[in-house]
Write a protein that holds these residues in place. Sequence first.
Motif, PDB file in Angstrom:
ATOM      1  N   PRO A 149      57.258  56.145  40.577  1.00 12.62           N
ATOM      2  CA  PRO A 149      56.837  55.727  39.223  1.00 12.62           C
ATOM      3  C   PRO A 149      57.964  55.622  38.203  1.00 12.62           C
ATOM      4  CG  PRO A 149      55.248  57.267  40.120  1.00 12.62           C
ATOM      5  CD  PRO A 149      56.381  57.214  41.101  1.00 12.62           C
TER       6      PRO A 149
ATOM      7  N   ASN B 279      47.853  53.421  52.537  1.00 15.47           N
ATOM      8  CA  ASN B 279      48.515  53.841  51.298  1.00 15.47           C
ATOM      9  C   ASN B 279      50.006  54.066  51.538  1.00 15.47           C
ATOM     10  OD1 ASN B 279      48.930  56.422  52.327  1.00 15.47           O
ATOM     11  ND2 ASN B 279      46.980  57.144  51.563  1.00 15.47           N
ATOM     12  N   MET B 280      50.674  54.492  50.488  1.00 11.38           N
ATOM     13  CA  MET B 280      52.143  54.599  50.536  1.00 11.38           C
ATOM     14  C   MET B 280      52.627  55.445  51.710  1.00 11.38           C
ATOM     15  SD  MET B 280      54.533  56.266  47.604  1.00 11.38           S
ATOM     16  CE  MET B 280      55.300  57.731  48.249  1.00 11.38           C
TER      17      MET B 280
ATOM     18  N   TYR C  10      40.994  63.656  49.212  1.00 18.35           N
ATOM     19  CA  TYR C  10      42.366  64.158  49.099  1.00 18.35           C
ATOM     20  C   TYR C  10      43.108  63.576  47.901  1.00 18.35           C
ATOM     21  CZ  TYR C  10      44.404  59.819  50.941  1.00 18.35           C
ATOM     22  OH  TYR C  10      44.803  58.525  51.098  1.00 18.35           O
TER      23      TYR C  10
ATOM     24  N   TYR D 277      41.538  64.273  62.650  1.00 18.95           N
ATOM     25  CA  TYR D 277      41.506  65.546  61.916  1.00 18.95           C
ATOM     26  C   TYR D 277      40.081  66.034  61.665  1.00 18.95           C
ATOM     27  CZ  TYR D 277      40.748  62.685  57.683  1.00 18.95           C
ATOM     28  OH  TYR D 277      40.249  61.805  56.760  1.00 18.95           O
TER      29      TYR D 277
ATOM     30  N   ARG E 229      44.675  47.642  45.829  1.00 21.24           N
ATOM     31  CA  ARG E 229      45.901  48.423  46.004  1.00 21.24           C
ATOM     32  C   ARG E 229      46.956  48.033  44.977  1.00 21.24           C
ATOM     33  NH1 ARG E 229      47.136  49.897  51.379  1.00 21.24           N
ATOM     34  NH2 ARG E 229      49.119  48.830  51.202  1.00 21.24           N
TER      35      ARG E 229
ATOM     36  N   SER F 184      54.689  51.115  41.376  1.00 16.35           N
ATOM     37  CA  SER F 184      54.491  52.491  40.911  1.00 16.35           C
ATOM     38  C   SER F 184      54.671  52.498  39.392  1.00 16.35           C
ATOM     39  CB  SER F 184      55.540  53.418  41.517  1.00 16.35           C
ATOM     40  OG  SER F 184      55.405  53.489  42.903  1.00 16.35           O
ATOM     41  N   GLY F 185      53.972  53.379  38.710  1.00 20.67           N
ATOM     42  CA  GLY F 185      54.134  53.462  37.257  1.00 20.67           C
ATOM     43  C   GLY F 185      52.987  54.211  36.619  1.00 20.67           C
TER      44      GLY F 185
ATOM     45  N   PRO G 225      57.018  52.789  32.764  1.00 19.11           N
ATOM     46  CA  PRO G 225      57.069  54.045  32.010  1.00 19.11           C
ATOM     47  C   PRO G 225      58.201  54.102  30.982  1.00 19.11           C
ATOM     48  CG  PRO G 225      57.893  54.368  34.234  1.00 19.11           C
ATOM     49  CD  PRO G 225      57.391  52.959  34.167  1.00 19.11           C
ATOM     50  N   TYR G 226      59.122  53.146  31.025  1.00 16.98           N
ATOM     51  CA  TYR G 226      60.230  53.158  30.066  1.00 16.98           C
ATOM     52  C   TYR G 226      59.995  52.234  28.869  1.00 16.98           C
ATOM     53  CZ  TYR G 226      63.503  55.920  32.891  1.00 16.98           C
ATOM     54  OH  TYR G 226      64.134  56.930  33.561  1.00 16.98           O
TER      55      TYR G 226
ATOM     56  N   ILE H 101      49.660  58.821  36.604  1.00 13.88           N
ATOM     57  CA  ILE H 101      50.775  58.210  37.350  1.00 13.88           C
ATOM     58  C   ILE H 101      50.219  57.693  38.673  1.00 13.88           C
ATOM     59  CG2 ILE H 101      52.873  58.801  38.661  1.00 13.88           C
ATOM     60  CD1 ILE H 101      53.535  58.792  35.784  1.00 13.88           C
ATOM     61  N   THR H 102      50.718  56.552  39.107  1.00 18.46           N
ATOM     62  CA  THR H 102      50.331  56.090  40.448  1.00 18.46           C
ATOM     63  C   THR H 102      51.555  55.621  41.220  1.00 18.46           C
ATOM     64  OG1 THR H 102      48.842  54.706  41.712  1.00 18.46           O
ATOM     65  CG2 THR H 102      49.864  53.686  39.805  1.00 18.46           C
ATOM     66  N   TYR H 103      51.392  55.619  42.523  1.00 14.60           N
ATOM     67  CA  TYR H 103      52.446  55.140  43.421  1.00 14.60           C
ATOM     68  C   TYR H 103      52.109  53.730  43.897  1.00 14.60           C
ATOM     69  CZ  TYR H 103      53.968  59.957  43.434  1.00 14.60           C
ATOM     70  OH  TYR H 103      54.411  61.191  43.039  1.00 14.60           O
ATOM     71  N   ALA H 104      53.138  53.054  44.372  1.00 12.58           N
ATOM     72  CA  ALA H 104      52.918  51.726  44.958  1.00 12.58           C
ATOM     73  C   ALA H 104      52.162  51.884  46.273  1.00 12.58           C
ATOM     74  CB  ALA H 104      54.271  51.059  45.200  1.00 12.58           C
ATOM     75  N   GLU H 105      51.562  50.820  46.720  1.00 10.47           N
ATOM     76  CA  GLU H 105      50.848  50.789  48.008  1.00 10.47           C
ATOM     77  C   GLU H 105      49.732  51.832  48.056  1.00 10.47           C
ATOM     78  OE1 GLU H 105      51.524  48.338  49.768  1.00 10.47           O
ATOM     79  OE2 GLU H 105      53.516  47.806  49.086  1.00 10.47           O
ATOM     80  N   THR H 106      49.072  52.032  46.964  1.00  6.17           N
ATOM     81  CA  THR H 106      48.007  53.030  46.912  1.00  6.17           C
ATOM     82  C   THR H 106      46.682  52.353  46.563  1.00  6.17           C
ATOM     83  OG1 THR H 106      49.606  54.670  46.162  1.00  6.17           O
ATOM     84  CG2 THR H 106      47.295  55.194  45.789  1.00  6.17           C
TER      85      THR H 106
END
Lengths: 315, 306
Positions: free
Chosen positions: A11, A106-107, B132, B170, B241, B245-246, B270-271, B295-300
Amino acid sequence: MIKTVAEVALPVDEVLRIKKRRILPDGSESVPKRISIVTGIHGDELEGQYVCFELARQIEENKKCLKGIVDIYPAMNPLGIDSVTRGIPAFDLDMNRIFPGNTEGNMTELLAANILKDVSGSAVVLDIHASNIYLTEIPQIRINRLHKEELVPLAKHCNVDFVWIHEASTVLESTFAYSLNHAGTPCLVVEMGVGMRITKEYGDQLVDGILGLMHYMGMWTGETKTPRKPIVSENAEDVCFLNAASGGLFIPDVKHWEKLCKGDRIGRIIDPLSGQVLQNVESPVDGILFTIREYPIVDEGSLIGRLLKKEVMAV
Amino acid sequence: MKKKIIYEIKGLYRDSFRITGFEFGKGKKSLCIVGSMRGNEVQQLYCCSQLVKKFRQLEEERRIRPDVKILIIPCCNPYSINTQKRFWTIDNTDINRMFPGYDLGETTQRIADGIFSQIKDYEYGIQFTSFYMPGEFIPHVRLMDEGYSDVITAMKFGMPYVVKRTVRPYDTATLNYNWQVWNTKAYSLYTSTTSRIDKKSAGQAVLSILRFCKSVGFVKYQENGDHPSIVISDKELISVRTAKSGIFEPLVKVGDSVDEGTPLAEIINPYDGSVMETLYAPRRGTLFFMHSDPITYAETAVIKMV
């Protein structure tokens, strides 16, 4: 040559990169075999870090003896290593439960899929672990029973003290090693030492073993040491588990890899508040202690150690 | 109501670790409801506390059928809730990856065994569980697509959705899976939140369990109207998806109906505050899950639609 195997932007002003170092033999005309050394899937296991360094150093010193490709992946979980975290930070995920990954996932699944794709096709892979912060392990290789025919002959060249063939388990199907073996790339899981520390003598022992394995597979013509003859255990009843009968502070009396007789005291579980000895932990059999508790605080049930029975040692 | 200790181990410097159950009725083991198993599952604990209150009232009013026994375990992991740690306090293991447990094994295996030995013989099992990833769901019932549980029974809860999910490796160590191995019809209830209390969806969960109990004849309970469920497979959920990220800024809410092309969320730099990415609805549908962290991540998969 250092190459990025998988990457993703984080991020704020940072890119997560998983890197490998490739060492190529000089002047090879045919396509040589490849060995991959992988470690750092669990961010709190550091024993493999020294192995990566020392193996590369010895190969570079005698580069003319190299007849195969060596790929070294020292940090599969860079965020975990940096933050002293076993799993993948922020995701609270055990990275060794997300393989084979998914390029559409996902990531973390995407990273896993890209890593697996890069490692696949190696002639052999060593996935080096360091137990966890609670237990110290003698250098050993663990093999799923499903893949023992192919892997045990390779493991015997790795200069480890012990080869443990364990039962297949559905839960373990999401590990890195299972995914590789299932897809036809032989992968040996090494466990040695303890989390958050480096045991140099174990690292040196394994480096000798990796060079021995490479020699056996025609990837190294340099001098190698005769590998130790490991004890091979493949029956569940060969191994005796010692669990704490009470929560407290474990104070060991014996050293790792010590031969014990039935009734020998392995240690005590004490209560510093009351001054009481809560349990005398005694060896239930004649055998050798290949796992011992490192982190002193225990709950009822915490693993204190694992013993290999005497009958197996004699085989 | 009978309060009973399901499992207990002594701590070194802490009070004993105790799992407490609340039993209603004295008949056949009919229904077991399990709440939080992880230290952040506050909503799951809250739902069970409301159920204990409700079943106590039903018992006092003699509205529980005499030949059934209902057990509610609001919390299987007080140590982790009290330290606000998701997993087991010393070794970070997950009790819900230790079933059916082992009485001579490691601590969380022993806890799982201690719980499971008390609850494995119930006819129905309901677990309040969590995802999760941090996020909010439309309340729903989940069941595994291979096992002893069935969709017809799942529909008796009258939740808006019933989700059939594919079994993964699992899962074989979870409570839900092992309940089914021991012939308990097991269902997982997802309310909208995990680490924060949402009274509305908790109320919906309480009502859905009362509806279920009425439907199978365990309690006398008056309720009007139909509560149809839409049955879907987890494979039918449409993931939206991120590519970047940001900072994650949602533009819609869980449960909203949207047309194809509706902007759902933005990923902000974020900047400098610029919009790096806008996520659009790939088709017409309803928002089923929404990521809830800033906050999130890429590919999520931050959004799931149905």
